[in-house]
Design a protein around this motif. Structure first.
Motif, PDB file in Angstrom:
ATOM      1  N   THR A  90       0.842  -1.205   0.000  1.00 49.93           N
ATOM      2  CA  THR A  90       0.000   0.000   0.000  1.00 49.93           C
ATOM      3  C   THR A  90       0.873   1.249   0.000  1.00 49.93           C
ATOM      4  OG1 THR A  90      -1.772  -1.139   1.205  1.00 49.93           O
ATOM      5  CG2 THR A  90      -1.774   1.264   1.263  1.00 49.93           C
ATOM      6  N   SER A  91       1.909   1.239   0.833  1.00 46.11           N
ATOM      7  CA  SER A  91       2.822   2.391   0.879  1.00 46.11           C
ATOM      8  C   SER A  91       3.548   2.558  -0.452  1.00 46.11           C
ATOM      9  CB  SER A  91       3.835   2.213   2.013  1.00 46.11           C
ATOM     10  OG  SER A  91       4.794   1.220   1.706  1.00 46.11           O
ATOM     11  N   ALA A  92       3.996   1.452  -1.040  1.00 49.17           N
ATOM     12  CA  ALA A  92       4.717   1.525  -2.315  1.00 49.17           C
ATOM     13  C   ALA A  92       3.825   2.065  -3.427  1.00 49.17           C
ATOM     14  CB  ALA A  92       5.259   0.145  -2.685  1.00 49.17           C
ATOM     15  N   THR A  93       2.569   1.635  -3.442  1.00 49.21           N
ATOM     16  CA  THR A  93       1.631   2.105  -4.472  1.00 49.21           C
ATOM     17  C   THR A  93       1.387   3.606  -4.350  1.00 49.21           C
ATOM     18  OG1 THR A  93       0.548  -0.067  -4.469  1.00 49.21           O
ATOM     19  CG2 THR A  93      -0.662   1.767  -5.454  1.00 49.21           C
ATOM     20  N   ILE A  94       1.169   4.064  -3.123  1.00 53.79           N
ATOM     21  CA  ILE A  94       0.927   5.498  -2.900  1.00 53.79           C
ATOM     22  C   ILE A  94       2.171   6.321  -3.230  1.00 53.79           C
ATOM     23  CG2 ILE A  94       0.417   7.232  -1.141  1.00 53.79           C
ATOM     24  CD1 ILE A  94      -1.279   5.092   0.276  1.00 53.79           C
ATOM     25  N   PHE A  96       4.724   5.513  -5.204  1.00 54.61           N
ATOM     26  CA  PHE A  96       5.002   5.492  -6.642  1.00 54.61           C
ATOM     27  C   PHE A  96       4.073   6.439  -7.386  1.00 54.61           C
ATOM     28  CE2 PHE A  96       4.813   3.867 -10.959  1.00 54.61           C
ATOM     29  CZ  PHE A  96       6.156   3.643 -11.248  1.00 54.61           C
ATOM     30  N   ALA A  97       2.785   6.433  -7.004  1.00 56.73           N
ATOM     31  CA  ALA A  97       1.829   7.322  -7.668  1.00 56.73           C
ATOM     32  C   ALA A  97       2.164   8.785  -7.411  1.00 56.73           C
ATOM     33  CB  ALA A  97       0.418   7.011  -7.179  1.00 56.73           C
ATOM     34  N   ALA A  98       2.596   9.101  -6.189  1.00 58.30           N
ATOM     35  CA  ALA A  98       2.871  10.490  -5.824  1.00 58.30           C
ATOM     36  C   ALA A  98       4.142  11.026  -6.472  1.00 58.30           C
ATOM     37  CB  ALA A  98       2.962  10.617  -4.303  1.00 58.30           C
ATOM     38  N   ILE A  99       5.129  10.162  -6.683  1.00 54.58           N
ATOM     39  CA  ILE A  99       6.449  10.627  -7.126  1.00 54.58           C
ATOM     40  C   ILE A  99       6.707  10.378  -8.612  1.00 54.58           C
ATOM     41  CG2 ILE A  99       8.950  10.338  -6.789  1.00 54.58           C
ATOM     42  CD1 ILE A  99       8.399   9.716  -3.881  1.00 54.58           C
ATOM     43  N   PHE A 100       6.266   9.226  -9.129  1.00 63.47           N
ATOM     44  CA  PHE A 100       6.701   8.811 -10.462  1.00 63.47           C
ATOM     45  C   PHE A 100       5.615   8.857 -11.541  1.00 63.47           C
ATOM     46  CE2 PHE A 100       9.396   6.531  -7.382  1.00 63.47           C
ATOM     47  CZ  PHE A 100      10.632   7.001  -7.770  1.00 63.47           C
ATOM     48  N   VAL A 101       4.348   8.906 -11.159  1.00 64.37           N
ATOM     49  CA  VAL A 101       3.272   8.841 -12.157  1.00 64.37           C
ATOM     50  C   VAL A 101       2.952  10.233 -12.689  1.00 64.37           C
ATOM     51  CG1 VAL A 101       0.838   8.297 -12.535  1.00 64.37           C
ATOM     52  CG2 VAL A 101       2.260   6.745 -11.185  1.00 64.37           C
ATOM     53  N   CYS A 102       2.819  10.321 -14.011  1.00 64.14           N
ATOM     54  CA  CYS A 102       2.369  11.553 -14.661  1.00 64.14           C
ATOM     55  C   CYS A 102       1.405  11.172 -15.787  1.00 64.14           C
ATOM     56  CB  CYS A 102       3.549  12.352 -15.210  1.00 64.14           C
ATOM     57  SG  CYS A 102       4.496  11.502 -16.489  1.00 64.14           S
ATOM     58  N   LEU A 103       0.704  12.133 -16.320  1.00 61.37           N
ATOM     59  CA  LEU A 103      -0.330  11.850 -17.321  1.00 61.37           C
ATOM     60  C   LEU A 103       0.238  11.293 -18.616  1.00 61.37           C
ATOM     61  CD1 LEU A 103      -2.641  14.971 -16.835  1.00 61.37           C
ATOM     62  CD2 LEU A 103      -3.008  12.632 -16.016  1.00 61.37           C
ATOM     63  N   THR A 104       1.492  11.595 -18.917  1.00 64.60           N
ATOM     64  CA  THR A 104       2.102  11.125 -20.173  1.00 64.60           C
ATOM     65  C   THR A 104       3.011   9.910 -19.969  1.00 64.60           C
ATOM     66  OG1 THR A 104       3.917  12.715 -19.879  1.00 64.60           O
ATOM     67  CG2 THR A 104       2.015  13.422 -21.196  1.00 64.60           C
ATOM     68  N   THR A 114      -1.135  -2.104 -11.832  1.00 64.52           N
ATOM     69  CA  THR A 114      -0.830  -3.475 -11.395  1.00 64.52           C
ATOM     70  C   THR A 114      -0.485  -3.517  -9.905  1.00 64.52           C
ATOM     71  OG1 THR A 114       1.460  -3.155 -12.168  1.00 64.52           O
ATOM     72  CG2 THR A 114      -0.082  -4.259 -13.667  1.00 64.52           C
ATOM     73  N   SER A 115       0.226  -2.496  -9.422  1.00 59.82           N
ATOM     74  CA  SER A 115       0.551  -2.445  -8.003  1.00 59.82           C
ATOM     75  C   SER A 115      -0.715  -2.235  -7.165  1.00 59.82           C
ATOM     76  CB  SER A 115       1.548  -1.311  -7.725  1.00 59.82           C
ATOM     77  OG  SER A 115       1.937  -1.297  -6.371  1.00 59.82           O
ATOM     78  N   LEU A 116      -1.635  -1.432  -7.678  1.00 59.90           N
ATOM     79  CA  LEU A 116      -2.903  -1.210  -6.984  1.00 59.90           C
ATOM     80  C   LEU A 116      -3.712  -2.505  -6.917  1.00 59.90           C
ATOM     81  CD1 LEU A 116      -4.829   0.834  -5.667  1.00 59.90           C
ATOM     82  CD2 LEU A 116      -5.760   1.301  -7.953  1.00 59.90           C
ATOM     83  N   ALA A 117      -3.708  -3.269  -8.021  1.00 59.27           N
ATOM     84  CA  ALA A 117      -4.411  -4.556  -8.031  1.00 59.27           C
ATOM     85  C   ALA A 117      -3.802  -5.508  -7.006  1.00 59.27           C
ATOM     86  CB  ALA A 117      -4.356  -5.170  -9.430  1.00 59.27           C
ATOM     87  N   ALA A 118      -2.462  -5.572  -6.962  1.00 59.79           N
ATOM     88  CA  ALA A 118      -1.792  -6.422  -5.970  1.00 59.79           C
ATOM     89  C   ALA A 118      -2.131  -5.974  -4.550  1.00 59.79           C
ATOM     90  CB  ALA A 118      -0.282  -6.390  -6.190  1.00 59.79           C
ATOM     91  N   THR A 119      -2.224  -4.664  -4.350  1.00 59.86           N
ATOM     92  CA  THR A 119      -2.588  -4.134  -3.031  1.00 59.86           C
ATOM     93  C   THR A 119      -3.966  -4.609  -2.608  1.00 59.86           C
ATOM     94  OG1 THR A 119      -1.267  -2.141  -3.442  1.00 59.86           O
ATOM     95  CG2 THR A 119      -2.916  -2.019  -1.700  1.00 59.86           C
ATOM     96  N   VAL A 120      -4.910  -4.554  -3.514  1.00 62.13           N
ATOM     97  CA  VAL A 120      -6.277  -4.998  -3.212  1.00 62.13           C
ATOM     98  C   VAL A 120      -6.295  -6.468  -2.822  1.00 62.13           C
ATOM     99  CG1 VAL A 120      -8.569  -5.378  -4.184  1.00 62.13           C
ATOM    100  CG2 VAL A 120      -7.352  -3.249  -4.684  1.00 62.13           C
ATOM    101  N   PHE A 121      -5.569  -7.305  -3.572  1.00 63.99           N
ATOM    102  CA  PHE A 121      -5.560  -8.742  -3.272  1.00 63.99           C
ATOM    103  C   PHE A 121      -4.880  -9.031  -1.931  1.00 63.99           C
ATOM    104  CE2 PHE A 121      -5.709  -9.049  -8.072  1.00 63.99           C
ATOM    105  CZ  PHE A 121      -7.050  -9.400  -8.100  1.00 63.99           C
ATOM    106  N   PHE A 122      -3.812  -8.323  -1.626  1.00 67.03           N
ATOM    107  CA  PHE A 122      -3.152  -8.511  -0.327  1.00 67.03           C
ATOM    108  C   PHE A 122      -4.064  -8.070   0.822  1.00 67.03           C
ATOM    109  CE2 PHE A 122       1.082  -8.906  -2.401  1.00 67.03           C
ATOM    110  CZ  PHE A 122       1.572  -9.958  -1.645  1.00 67.03           C
ATOM    111  N   LEU A 123      -4.784  -6.964   0.642  1.00 69.25           N
ATOM    112  CA  LEU A 123      -5.688  -6.495   1.691  1.00 69.25           C
ATOM    113  C   LEU A 123      -6.822  -7.491   1.920  1.00 69.25           C
ATOM    114  CD1 LEU A 123      -5.891  -2.687   0.804  1.00 69.25           C
ATOM    115  CD2 LEU A 123      -4.826  -3.690   2.821  1.00 69.25           C
ATOM    116  N   ILE A 124      -7.377  -8.021   0.835  1.00 64.53           N
ATOM    117  CA  ILE A 124      -8.439  -9.029   0.974  1.00 64.53           C
ATOM    118  C   ILE A 124      -7.906 -10.267   1.676  1.00 64.53           C
ATOM    119  CG2 ILE A 124      -9.973 -10.575  -0.304  1.00 64.53           C
ATOM    120  CD1 ILE A 124     -10.149  -8.419  -2.478  1.00 64.53           C
ATOM    121  N   ASP A 125      -6.720 -10.711   1.275  1.00 60.56           N
ATOM    122  CA  ASP A 125      -6.102 -11.889   1.891  1.00 60.56           C
ATOM    123  C   ASP A 125      -5.853 -11.664   3.384  1.00 60.56           C
ATOM    124  OD1 ASP A 125      -4.956 -14.353   2.219  1.00 60.56           O
ATOM    125  OD2 ASP A 125      -3.166 -13.944   1.032  1.00 60.56           O
TER     126      ASP A 125
END
Length: 280
Positions: A90-94, A96-104, A114-125
């Motif tokens: 969860t921390s890595a996803t947040i 990465f989104a805050a520092i490395f993600v841009c619209l282009t 994909t990291s967000l999807a993995a986060t959801v599955f880990f939280l459910i588990d």
């Protein structure tokens, strides 16, 4: 589904492995990340691949039964590790989104998805395993506190490292260096305590008892964190105003992350210290 990935939990572990691996592959093809925050994200994704793989192999081969003498509560261990993975990814996803993600940045956006999807599955588990009320150390209050302390220490050290990486090489305040050493020492002591609680056979190596050792560790951690927070705040904010970096926003964010994270960890260690006194 055949093989070791049977049932709902087996499918969840398979999805955790797939999406964590996809995230790591995309990052590798995206290009090397030299930022400490990028290195932290990569470490988390590798860790989140390794944990479900090792747990699945151990259970499929029934090797965890052979470790009963060392790890008396396998369900508690797997629940604790899954919860830790959920928090870390969860921390890595947040981050990465805050520092490395841009619209282009297409590859970065795919990595985030994909990291967000993995986060959801880990939280459910993690939630599903918590519902079974395992009784292991990592699932109890003391174990959860220790895990949170170690996790926050990693975030603090990453922010502190990023702060120094973005700084001018000639300005290295001794107070801030002492703070980093204090955070690292507390992290090491916390990991040692966790390992000793998990591996019961190693507790004989502590001549004065594990409860007394935990009490001493908590006292040391509270004192070191109190000193480290004061030193980092004094030298960090003075340094920011005196000698701004190339990226003022990044520098200020790192300083705030260390101060807030260390303050929260100080509170956790104080709670742990109170519990140590009560348990004696």
């Amino acid at each position: 589904m055949c093989g070791p990935f049977k049932g709902c939990q087996g499918i969840l572990r398979l999805l955790e492995i797939i999406f964590s691996a996809l995230t790591l592959i995309i990052v590798i093809f995206r290009g090397r990340m030299v930022s400490p925050w990028g290195v932290w994200c990569e470490f988390v994704w590798v860790f989140c691949i390794a944990v479900p793989v090792v747990v699945t192999v151990m259970e499929a081969r029934m090797w965890h039964i052979l470790l009963a003498a060392f790890l008396p509560d396998w369900a508690g261990l797997t629940c604790g590790l899954t919860t830790l993975c959920a928090g870390m990814i969860t921390s890595a996803t947040i981050i990465f989104a805050a520092i490395f993600v841009c619209l282009t940045c297409i590859s970065s956006i795919l990595c985030f998805i994909t990291s967000l999807a993995a986060t959801v599955f880990f939280l459910i588990d993690a939630v599903m395993q918590k519902k079974k009320f395992p009784s292991g150390y990592l699932c109890g209050l003391r174990g959860s506190l220790r895990t949170a302390e170690a996790f926050l220490a990693c975030i603090i050290l990453t922010a502190a490292t990023d702060h120094f990486v973005n700084a001018e090489w000639f300005y290295r305040p001794f107070g801030m260096i002492c703070s980093i050493i204090a955070f690292a020492v507390c992290l090491l002591l916390t990991v040692v305590v966790i390992v000793l609680n998990l591996l019961k056979l190693l507790q004989c190596l502590v001549p004065f008892g594990l409860s007394l050792m935990e009490l001493v560790v908590n006292i040391i951690a509270v004192l070191l964190y109190l000193l480290a927070v004061i030193l980092w705040a004094v030298f960090g904010y003075r340094r920011y105003n005196y000698n701004p970096y190339t990226c003022k926003k990044c520098s200020f964010a790192d300083i705030n992350t260390v101060v807030i994270g260390a303050s929260v960890n100080l509170i956790l260690y104080i709670v742990d210290l109170v519990l140590s006194f009560k348990s004696r």
